[in-house]
Scaffold this motif. Sequence first.
Motif, PDB file in Angstrom:
ATOM      1  N   PRO A 158      -4.708   4.165   5.072  1.00 10.93           N
ATOM      2  CA  PRO A 158      -3.657   5.125   4.701  1.00 10.93           C
ATOM      3  C   PRO A 158      -3.389   5.143   3.201  1.00 10.93           C
ATOM      4  O   PRO A 158      -2.304   4.776   2.736  1.00 10.93           O
ATOM      5  N   TRP A 159      -4.351   5.613   2.427  1.00 14.83           N
ATOM      6  CA  TRP A 159      -4.229   5.584   0.974  1.00 14.83           C
ATOM      7  C   TRP A 159      -3.022   6.382   0.487  1.00 14.83           C
ATOM      8  O   TRP A 159      -2.340   5.979  -0.463  1.00 14.83           O
ATOM      9  N   GLU A 160      -2.768   7.528   1.114  1.00 15.26           N
ATOM     10  CA  GLU A 160      -1.651   8.352   0.676  1.00 15.26           C
ATOM     11  C   GLU A 160      -0.321   7.633   0.900  1.00 15.26           C
ATOM     12  O   GLU A 160       0.584   7.678   0.060  1.00 15.26           O
ATOM     13  N   GLU A 161      -0.204   6.944   2.022  1.00 12.45           N
ATOM     14  CA  GLU A 161       1.005   6.169   2.310  1.00 12.45           C
ATOM     15  C   GLU A 161       1.168   5.039   1.300  1.00 12.45           C
ATOM     16  O   GLU A 161       2.280   4.777   0.818  1.00 12.45           O
ATOM     17  N   PHE A 162       0.077   4.381   0.966  1.00 15.02           N
ATOM     18  CA  PHE A 162       0.132   3.285  -0.006  1.00 15.02           C
ATOM     19  C   PHE A 162       0.613   3.789  -1.359  1.00 15.02           C
ATOM     20  O   PHE A 162       1.372   3.110  -2.053  1.00 15.02           O
ATOM     21  N   GLU A 163       0.142   4.987  -1.761  1.00 13.52           N
ATOM     22  CA  GLU A 163       0.557   5.535  -3.056  1.00 13.52           C
ATOM     23  C   GLU A 163       2.039   5.871  -3.060  1.00 13.52           C
ATOM     24  O   GLU A 163       2.729   5.651  -4.060  1.00 13.52           O
ATOM     25  N   LYS A 164       2.542   6.363  -1.965  1.00 14.10           N
ATOM     26  CA  LYS A 164       3.941   6.774  -1.903  1.00 14.10           C
ATOM     27  C   LYS A 164       4.905   5.597  -1.940  1.00 14.10           C
ATOM     28  O   LYS A 164       5.998   5.693  -2.501  1.00 14.10           O
ATOM     29  N   ASP A 165       4.496   4.478  -1.331  1.00 18.89           N
ATOM     30  CA  ASP A 165       5.437   3.369  -1.149  1.00 18.89           C
ATOM     31  C   ASP A 165       4.681   2.044  -1.239  1.00 18.89           C
ATOM     32  O   ASP A 165       3.956   1.672  -0.322  1.00 18.89           O
ATOM     33  N   TYR A 166       4.858   1.322  -2.348  1.00 17.92           N
ATOM     34  CA  TYR A 166       4.121   0.081  -2.554  1.00 17.92           C
ATOM     35  C   TYR A 166       4.543  -1.013  -1.580  1.00 17.92           C
ATOM     36  O   TYR A 166       3.811  -1.997  -1.388  1.00 17.92           O
ATOM     37  N   ALA A 167       5.705  -0.862  -0.953  1.00 19.00           N
ATOM     38  CA  ALA A 167       6.118  -1.842   0.056  1.00 19.00           C
ATOM     39  C   ALA A 167       5.129  -1.879   1.214  1.00 19.00           C
ATOM     40  O   ALA A 167       4.913  -2.932   1.823  1.00 19.00           O
ATOM     41  N   THR A 168       4.513  -0.735   1.513  1.00 21.35           N
ATOM     42  CA  THR A 168       3.526  -0.711   2.592  1.00 21.35           C
ATOM     43  C   THR A 168       2.270  -1.486   2.197  1.00 21.35           C
ATOM     44  O   THR A 168       1.604  -2.060   3.061  1.00 21.35           O
ATOM     45  N   VAL A 169       1.959  -1.506   0.913  1.00 19.66           N
ATOM     46  CA  VAL A 169       0.840  -2.329   0.437  1.00 19.66           C
ATOM     47  C   VAL A 169       1.182  -3.804   0.608  1.00 19.66           C
ATOM     48  O   VAL A 169       0.362  -4.606   1.071  1.00 19.66           O
ATOM     49  N   ARG A 170       2.403  -4.168   0.233  1.00 17.40           N
ATOM     50  CA  ARG A 170       2.813  -5.570   0.348  1.00 17.40           C
ATOM     51  C   ARG A 170       2.839  -6.026   1.810  1.00 17.40           C
ATOM     52  O   ARG A 170       2.558  -7.199   2.099  1.00 17.40           O
ATOM     53  N   ASP A 171       3.149  -5.119   2.733  1.00 17.00           N
ATOM     54  CA  ASP A 171       3.081  -5.482   4.154  1.00 17.00           C
ATOM     55  C   ASP A 171       1.654  -5.879   4.542  1.00 17.00           C
ATOM     56  O   ASP A 171       1.459  -6.820   5.317  1.00 17.00           O
ATOM     57  N   ARG A 172       0.672  -5.163   4.017  1.00 17.60           N
ATOM     58  CA  ARG A 172      -0.724  -5.492   4.333  1.00 17.60           C
ATOM     59  C   ARG A 172      -1.152  -6.789   3.640  1.00 17.60           C
ATOM     60  O   ARG A 172      -1.873  -7.592   4.226  1.00 17.60           O
ATOM     61  N   ILE A 173      -0.726  -6.963   2.410  1.00 16.50           N
ATOM     62  CA  ILE A 173      -1.023  -8.220   1.712  1.00 16.50           C
ATOM     63  C   ILE A 173      -0.491  -9.395   2.523  1.00 16.50           C
ATOM     64  O   ILE A 173      -1.154 -10.426   2.671  1.00 16.50           O
ATOM     65  N   ALA A 174       0.704  -9.240   3.068  1.00 16.49           N
ATOM     66  CA  ALA A 174       1.336 -10.316   3.838  1.00 16.49           C
ATOM     67  C   ALA A 174       0.497 -10.726   5.036  1.00 16.49           C
ATOM     68  O   ALA A 174       0.545 -11.886   5.470  1.00 16.49           O
ATOM     69  N   ARG A 175      -0.290  -9.800   5.578  1.00 20.65           N
ATOM     70  CA  ARG A 175      -1.096 -10.110   6.755  1.00 20.65           C
ATOM     71  C   ARG A 175      -2.508 -10.552   6.403  1.00 20.65           C
ATOM     72  O   ARG A 175      -3.252 -10.974   7.293  1.00 20.65           O
ATOM     73  N   VAL A 176      -2.883 -10.440   5.131  1.00 21.58           N
ATOM     74  CA  VAL A 176      -4.250 -10.785   4.716  1.00 21.58           C
ATOM     75  C   VAL A 176      -4.296 -12.056   3.874  1.00 21.58           C
ATOM     76  O   VAL A 176      -5.182 -12.899   4.048  1.00 21.58           O
ATOM     77  N   VAL A 177      -3.361 -12.215   2.958  1.00 21.55           N
ATOM     78  CA  VAL A 177      -3.431 -13.292   1.965  1.00 21.55           C
ATOM     79  C   VAL A 177      -2.485 -14.428   2.357  1.00 21.55           C
ATOM     80  O   VAL A 177      -1.262 -14.216   2.447  1.00 21.55           O
ATOM     81  N   PRO A 178      -2.989 -15.630   2.599  1.00 21.07           N
ATOM     82  CA  PRO A 178      -2.121 -16.758   2.958  1.00 21.07           C
ATOM     83  C   PRO A 178      -1.077 -17.026   1.873  1.00 21.07           C
ATOM     84  O   PRO A 178      -1.358 -16.918   0.674  1.00 21.07           O
ATOM     85  N   GLY A 179       0.125 -17.346   2.323  1.00 23.32           N
ATOM     86  CA  GLY A 179       1.212 -17.632   1.397  1.00 23.32           C
ATOM     87  C   GLY A 179       2.104 -16.455   1.114  1.00 23.32           C
ATOM     88  O   GLY A 179       3.165 -16.609   0.499  1.00 23.32           O
TER      89      GLY A 179
END
Length: 759
Positions: free
Chosen positions: A571-592
Motif C-alpha cells: 500500500p504505497w499510497e497509504e504509506f505516503e499519506k500517513d507515516y504511522a502506517t509505515v511504523r506499524d509495519r516496521i514494528a512487525r518486521v524489525v526486532p525491538g
Amino acid sequence: MATKPPQGDPVQDAPKVAERKRAAAGLPAIGHTLRMAHQQMGVKRTALTLLSVNQKDGFDCPGCAWPEPEHRHKAEFCENGAKAVAEEATLRRVTPEFFAAHPVSDLARRSGYWLGQQGRLTHPMYLPEGADHYEPVSWERAFDIVAEELTPLSSPDEAVFYTSGRTSNEAAFLYQLFARKLGTNNLPDCSNMCHESSGSALSETIGVGKGSVLLDDLYQADLIVVAGQNPGTNHPRMLSALEKAKTNGARVVSVNPLPEAGLERFKNPQTPRGLTAGTTLTDLFLQIRIGGDQALFRLLNKLILDTPGAVDEEFVHEHTHGFEQFTEAARAADWDETLAATGLAREDVERFLRMVLDSERIVVCWAMGLTQHKHSVPMIREIVNFLLLRGNIGRPGAGVCPVRGHSNVQGDRTMGIFERPAPAFLDALEREFGFAPPREHGYDVVRAIRALRDGEAKVFFAMGGNFVSASPDTEVTEAAMRRARLTVHVSTKLNRSHAVTGARALILPTLGRTERDLQASGEQFVTVEDSMGMVHASRGRLEPAGPHLLSEPAIVCRLARRVLGAEDDVPWEEFEKDYATVRDRIARVVPGFEDFNARVAHPGGFALPHAPRDERRFPTATGKANFTAAPVECPHLPEGRLLLQTLRSHDQYNTTIYGLDDRYRGIRNGRRVVLVNPDDAQALKLADGSYVDLVSEWKDGVERRAPGFRVVHYPTARGCAAAYYPETNVLVPLDATADVSNTPASKSVVVRLEQSATD
C-alpha cells in the motif's frame, strides 16, 4: 538578512597558518556559530531554528549521531550542528534559472564549497542524454525516466540503491522494501565507508554490531579511552559528556596520531567556567603512530594477563569463548615490537596500564581513526578482548562505544539498508509483505563502484549524500559514474555528484529535517536512531524551501508505484499519506520496535534492546562473547615515505564544506595543506610553507596524485602526515580496503611528497 552566495570560487592556493589552539568551543565557537547562521538564515530565522534543534518536540540535528541527554539545554546544539542546520535552513535558493546559467561542465569545475554555498534545490531537474544543462521536469516525468531505465534491465542487480545516513527510519524502510520488491540487495550505504569495520568486529565478538553503552554509562565510567577520534570537530556535544564524566571522577586517555584541541581542554559555552578556564579532559595523551592501535591493545592485554588478580575470571569463565587461544597469542606480545609499531614510550604504556588496573568500569570510544585501515577489524576485536578481560561489557559504566558520524546512519542499517541482510530480517519481510525477497548478497560501496566501472551496473540511485566526493579513488569513481545509463540523486543541496553523471541524470529535491512535512493525513514526523541505539521523533518547524519539494518517503512511494505498477500489493499510497502506517509495519518486521507508534510518542523516545548490555547475553555463533587471536598488523612504511591519514577540517561535516578555515589547527583560508612532523620535514628537506604534490604508492603501481599542497610543520606522530578529504580521496586506491569489512583504507595511505610545480 541572509547574505548572497559567493559568485566565484575563492582562491585557495595560499592558506594562512598560525599557532594551533589548545582548547575547543568557548566564546569563539559562539561567535562563529552566530556569524555563519546569520549568513545563511538571517537573525530571526536563526533564533527560531536553532532553538528547535535536538529538542524533544523539535527536529534531530542533521549532523552527527551523538545522543541527547534526558535533561536538555535550550541551546542543545554544537557549533558544527548549527552549521549543518544553517546550510539546510538557508534562505539561498538554487532554481531552474541557476541551472540555465550554469552548464554541467561549469559545475564540474567548481569546488565543493562553492556548490554547497549556492543554497537549497527547489525543482526536480533532468539532464537529457548529450545535454550540458539540467532542465526542470515534473515529478511524474522524473519517475517515468527512472522507470524507463529500470524496466529494461536484464537483471535488477544492474541497479544500485545507495543511502546516506541522513535518511529517516521510515524512508529507509520503504527504500529497502522497494529495492527488494524490485529484486535486488544492492543497498550500499555510507556505513560501508565508515563503521562497517566496527559492525563486523562487534557482530563476531559480542553478537551485536552496535555500541553497548548509553550516555549514563559514560557518566558512571572510571576510565574513558578515546581512540582514533576527534570529537571537538566531529562530535562536539560529546565533549559535554566527557566533561560530566570528569566531574564524576572519570579519567580520560586519548589515543591519536594528532593532538586535538577538543580533547585537551573544553570551554563549555553553556557554563560560566566554560567561558573562562574550561575543563582539562585528557589525563594521558598517547600519540600513537597511524595503525598502531592493535599492537598497543595486544601488549596491554598481555600485561593484564601477567598481573595477578587483574582478570575477571568469573566473567571470562561464564560468558566468554576462546580465552585459551587468545591468551597464547597475547602472551607472545613483544615490548620492542610494540614500541616500534606505536611510536610510544614504555613509561606511557605502563602509565596507561596503571590507570586500567585502577579502574573498575571502562568505556572505549572510537571513530574513523580505527575503522579505515586494512587491519581495522582485528584492531577493534583486540579492543573487545581488552574489555572482556576485566568484565567491561554488560555492566553499568562500561562497554564499547563506536561513535557514528551521521545522524541516522545506524538507524538506516537497523531498517534493512544492508547489502548482506540477515536471513531472519528477510524472513520477517516475507511474512509481512507476502513476497520472496532476494537472498543473494548485493554490492557494498566498493563493489558498486567496480560494477559501474565494469558495466555490470547501469542505474545508480542515491537517497541523499554526495557519493562521488565521499568515495575513494576519485578518478576511478568518477569514470565509473559516467558509465551509468542513469544517475539519480535525492538531495537538499547542490554537490559534486550532480556534476558527475551518467548518460542521463536526475536531481530530485527533498525536504530537510528542519521543514514541516504535510501529507494527506496531516502533519508528519519521522524517527531516527542515534549512536547509542535511542530512537526518537524528529519534527521540522520551517516552511519547505519551495512548493515543489517532496519528502523522502513520498519520493520512494511514488517511485515504487510507477516502477512496480498497479498490480503491486504494497500500500504505497497509504504509506505516503500517513507515516504511522509505515511504523506499524516496521514494528512487525524489525526486532525491538514492537508497539513503535506508542513508544516513540514518549518525549525522548526509547532505547532499543541490546542483549550484551541488558542481559550479558551474547547472540554469537558460540552463544558467548568471543575472544579472538588475530596476528598483530601495522602499516609498513618504506624509507622516505609518510603514512597519510585523511581527515576533516573544523569547517567541514563529512563532504560538506562550510568554510575554508580549520581554526583549532591554525589553518585559515585554504584546504590544500599537509600536516607533517617537523623532524620528518627536516629529513625530507621540506620547508614549512613549501608546496608539494602528494603521490600515493600501492601494489598496483598506479600513480595517484593530489597536487599543490602547502607543507605545514605540525606535531603529528613521527612518520605520519594528515590532509583533508575529499581533496585527498584521489590517493586512496579503490581496492585498498579493510579485510572482512571492505571499508576503504583512508587512514593509512603510503605517500611520497614531491616538490610541486606550483612552488
